[in-house]
Design a protein around this motif. Structure first.
Motif, mmCIF file in Angstrom:
data_model
loop_
_atom_site.group_PDB
_atom_site.id
_atom_site.type_symbol
_atom_site.label_atom_id
_atom_site.label_comp_id
_atom_site.label_asym_id
_atom_site.label_seq_id
_atom_site.Cartn_x
_atom_site.Cartn_y
_atom_site.Cartn_z
ATOM 1 N N VAL A 1 52.387 -57.573 21.254
ATOM 2 C CA VAL A 1 51.023 -57.487 21.786
ATOM 3 C C VAL A 1 50.869 -58.434 22.973
ATOM 4 O O VAL A 1 50.342 -58.059 24.022
ATOM 5 C CB VAL A 1 49.982 -57.793 20.683
ATOM 6 C CG1 VAL A 1 48.588 -57.938 21.267
ATOM 7 C CG2 VAL A 1 50.012 -56.695 19.616
ATOM 8 N N LEU A 2 51.345 -59.669 22.829
ATOM 9 C CA LEU A 2 51.255 -60.649 23.909
ATOM 10 C C LEU A 2 51.955 -60.141 25.168
ATOM 11 O O LEU A 2 51.411 -60.232 26.276
ATOM 12 C CB LEU A 2 51.869 -61.983 23.471
ATOM 13 C CG LEU A 2 51.870 -63.091 24.524
ATOM 14 C CD1 LEU A 2 50.446 -63.522 24.855
ATOM 15 C CD2 LEU A 2 52.703 -64.280 24.042
ATOM 16 N N GLY A 3 53.152 -59.594 25.004
ATOM 17 C CA GLY A 3 53.897 -59.072 26.153
ATOM 18 C C GLY A 3 53.137 -57.992 26.890
ATOM 19 O O GLY A 3 53.043 -58.011 28.124
ATOM 20 N N TRP A 4 52.554 -57.061 26.132
ATOM 21 C CA TRP A 4 51.793 -55.978 26.771
ATOM 22 C C TRP A 4 50.515 -56.497 27.414
ATOM 23 O O TRP A 4 50.114 -56.047 28.486
ATOM 24 C CB TRP A 4 51.486 -54.859 25.778
ATOM 25 C CG TRP A 4 52.652 -53.934 25.578
ATOM 26 C CD1 TRP A 4 53.373 -53.739 24.432
ATOM 27 C CD2 TRP A 4 53.247 -53.069 26.564
ATOM 28 N NE1 TRP A 4 54.367 -52.822 24.654
ATOM 29 C CE2 TRP A 4 54.316 -52.393 25.947
ATOM 30 C CE3 TRP A 4 52.988 -52.812 27.907
ATOM 31 C CZ2 TRP A 4 55.121 -51.466 26.617
ATOM 32 C CZ3 TRP A 4 53.785 -51.888 28.579
ATOM 33 C CH2 TRP A 4 54.838 -51.233 27.938
ATOM 34 N N GLU A 5 49.846 -57.467 26.772
ATOM 35 C CA GLU A 5 48.610 -58.021 27.344
ATOM 36 C C GLU A 5 48.879 -58.701 28.684
ATOM 37 O O GLU A 5 48.157 -58.482 29.661
ATOM 38 C CB GLU A 5 47.976 -59.021 26.372
ATOM 39 C CG GLU A 5 47.337 -58.375 25.162
ATOM 40 C CD GLU A 5 46.851 -59.373 24.118
ATOM 41 O OE1 GLU A 5 46.167 -58.931 23.190
ATOM 42 O OE2 GLU A 5 47.160 -60.576 24.232
ATOM 43 N N LEU A 6 49.910 -59.536 28.735
ATOM 44 C CA LEU A 6 50.217 -60.258 29.972
ATOM 45 C C LEU A 6 50.752 -59.310 31.043
ATOM 46 O O LEU A 6 50.438 -59.457 32.229
ATOM 47 C CB LEU A 6 51.190 -61.400 29.693
ATOM 48 C CG LEU A 6 50.614 -62.501 28.789
ATOM 49 C CD1 LEU A 6 51.677 -63.532 28.444
ATOM 50 C CD2 LEU A 6 49.405 -63.163 29.424
ATOM 51 N N THR A 7 51.519 -58.310 30.628
ATOM 52 C CA THR A 7 52.005 -57.312 31.584
ATOM 53 C C THR A 7 50.837 -56.506 32.136
ATOM 54 O O THR A 7 50.800 -56.188 33.327
ATOM 55 C CB THR A 7 53.054 -56.395 30.919
ATOM 56 O OG1 THR A 7 54.147 -57.213 30.464
ATOM 57 C CG2 THR A 7 53.577 -55.346 31.889
ATOM 58 N N ALA A 8 49.861 -56.181 31.284
ATOM 59 C CA ALA A 8 48.671 -55.445 31.741
ATOM 60 C C ALA A 8 47.916 -56.252 32.798
ATOM 61 O O ALA A 8 47.472 -55.703 33.812
ATOM 62 C CB ALA A 8 47.757 -55.131 30.562
ATOM 63 N N ALA A 9 47.804 -57.551 32.587
ATOM 64 C CA ALA A 9 47.150 -58.408 33.582
ATOM 65 C C ALA A 9 47.932 -58.357 34.894
ATOM 66 O O ALA A 9 47.344 -58.239 35.980
ATOM 67 C CB ALA A 9 47.043 -59.838 33.065
ATOM 68 N N ALA A 10 49.265 -58.414 34.802
ATOM 69 C CA ALA A 10 50.111 -58.366 36.005
ATOM 70 C C ALA A 10 49.956 -57.037 36.740
ATOM 71 O O ALA A 10 49.827 -57.010 37.972
ATOM 72 C CB ALA A 10 51.574 -58.594 35.619
ATOM 73 N N VAL A 11 49.954 -55.936 35.993
ATOM 74 C CA VAL A 11 49.807 -54.602 36.602
ATOM 75 C C VAL A 11 48.455 -54.506 37.316
ATOM 76 O O VAL A 11 48.371 -53.968 38.423
ATOM 77 C CB VAL A 11 49.976 -53.498 35.531
ATOM 78 C CG1 VAL A 11 49.480 -52.151 36.019
ATOM 79 C CG2 VAL A 11 51.446 -53.409 35.113
ATOM 80 N N ARG A 12 47.403 -55.066 36.714
ATOM 81 C CA ARG A 12 46.072 -55.016 37.337
ATOM 82 C C ARG A 12 46.040 -55.866 38.616
ATOM 83 O O ARG A 12 45.552 -55.423 39.644
ATOM 84 C CB ARG A 12 45.004 -55.490 36.355
ATOM 85 C CG ARG A 12 43.605 -55.349 36.933
ATOM 86 C CD ARG A 12 42.519 -55.620 35.927
ATOM 87 N NE ARG A 12 41.219 -55.271 36.506
ATOM 88 C CZ ARG A 12 40.069 -55.425 35.891
ATOM 89 N NH1 ARG A 12 40.040 -55.916 34.661
ATOM 90 N NH2 ARG A 12 38.943 -55.098 36.481
ATOM 91 N N ILE A 13 46.561 -57.068 38.545
ATOM 92 C CA ILE A 13 46.563 -57.965 39.705
ATOM 93 C C ILE A 13 47.352 -57.346 40.862
ATOM 94 O O ILE A 13 46.937 -57.433 42.024
ATOM 95 C CB ILE A 13 47.133 -59.344 39.320
ATOM 96 C CG1 ILE A 13 46.144 -60.065 38.386
ATOM 97 C CG2 ILE A 13 47.426 -60.188 40.563
ATOM 98 C CD1 ILE A 13 46.742 -61.243 37.634
ATOM 99 N N CYS A 14 48.463 -56.712 40.559
ATOM 100 C CA CYS A 14 49.352 -56.160 41.589
ATOM 101 C C CYS A 14 49.059 -54.697 41.910
ATOM 102 O O CYS A 14 49.762 -54.094 42.716
ATOM 103 C CB CYS A 14 50.795 -56.329 41.150
ATOM 104 S SG CYS A 14 51.228 -58.059 40.895
ATOM 105 N N ASP A 15 48.046 -54.125 41.261
ATOM 106 C CA ASP A 15 47.662 -52.731 41.465
ATOM 107 C C ASP A 15 48.859 -51.790 41.369
ATOM 108 O O ASP A 15 49.098 -50.949 42.227
ATOM 109 C CB ASP A 15 46.952 -52.581 42.826
ATOM 110 C CG ASP A 15 46.229 -51.239 42.932
ATOM 111 O OD1 ASP A 15 45.856 -50.680 41.884
ATOM 112 O OD2 ASP A 15 46.074 -50.750 44.060
ATOM 113 N N ALA A 16 49.639 -51.964 40.308
ATOM 114 C CA ALA A 16 50.838 -51.156 40.085
ATOM 115 C C ALA A 16 50.495 -49.906 39.275
ATOM 116 O O ALA A 16 49.496 -49.876 38.560
ATOM 117 C CB ALA A 16 51.886 -51.989 39.353
#
Length: 158
Positions: free
Chosen positions: A118-133
């Protein structure tokens, strides 16, 4: 430490990533190919069937989870990774520093609930949002952790 708006912002990021990954599954059958390989030197993730590459994704690395260390390690803090695949993780770090969001700005993150997936997906989701991926992909690792990849572009091979 984190600003008041961050928990809701992160929840929205998770919803957005789920929708993006659902679309990638529908459009490119991600998650259903018999094989995938990633190449850190070219920054590519290749999905194959019967020896033939079918889908090519350009990638950046968000970070990794480790069952042994019981934490998340941001890609920018991992000296084993080539610099070419770290620019998005560095953007996340800068965003975290600018907005005083410790979990985005510190090298390691531990999860109070001890759910690394869950932690991995949460932090990756934040990264995807910040980088507009357009999405993300998780690659399991032998010691019970995973490598989380930010997908920059996805296309059919050929």
């Amino acid at each position: 430490m984190k600003p008041d708006w961050y928990p809701a912002w992160r929840d929205e990021a998770i919803e957005q990533l789920n929708a993006k990954n659902d679309r990638l599954e529908k459009d490119f059958q991600l998650g259903h190919w018999s094989r995938y390989d990633y190449d850190m030197t070219t920054g590519r993730l290749l999905f194959s069937k019967e020896g033939a590459v079918k889908v090519i994704a350009e990638i950046q690395i968000a970070g990794s989870t480790s069952a042994k260390a019981d934490n998340w390690l941001w890609a920018w803090a991992n000296s084993n990774l080539p610099d070419d695949v770290l620019s998005d993780a560095k953007l996340v770090r800068a965003f975290g520093e600018k907005n005083s969001i410790n979990e985005l700005a510190q090298s390691y993150v531990r999860d109070a609930d001890n759910d690394l997936e869950v932690l991995g997906w949460e932090l990756t989701a934040a990264a995807v949002r910040i980088c507009d991926a357009p999405g993300a992909y998780r690659s399991p690792r032998g010691e019970g952790g995973a490598l989380f990849l930010i997908l920059k572009s996805v296309k059919w091979a050929g």
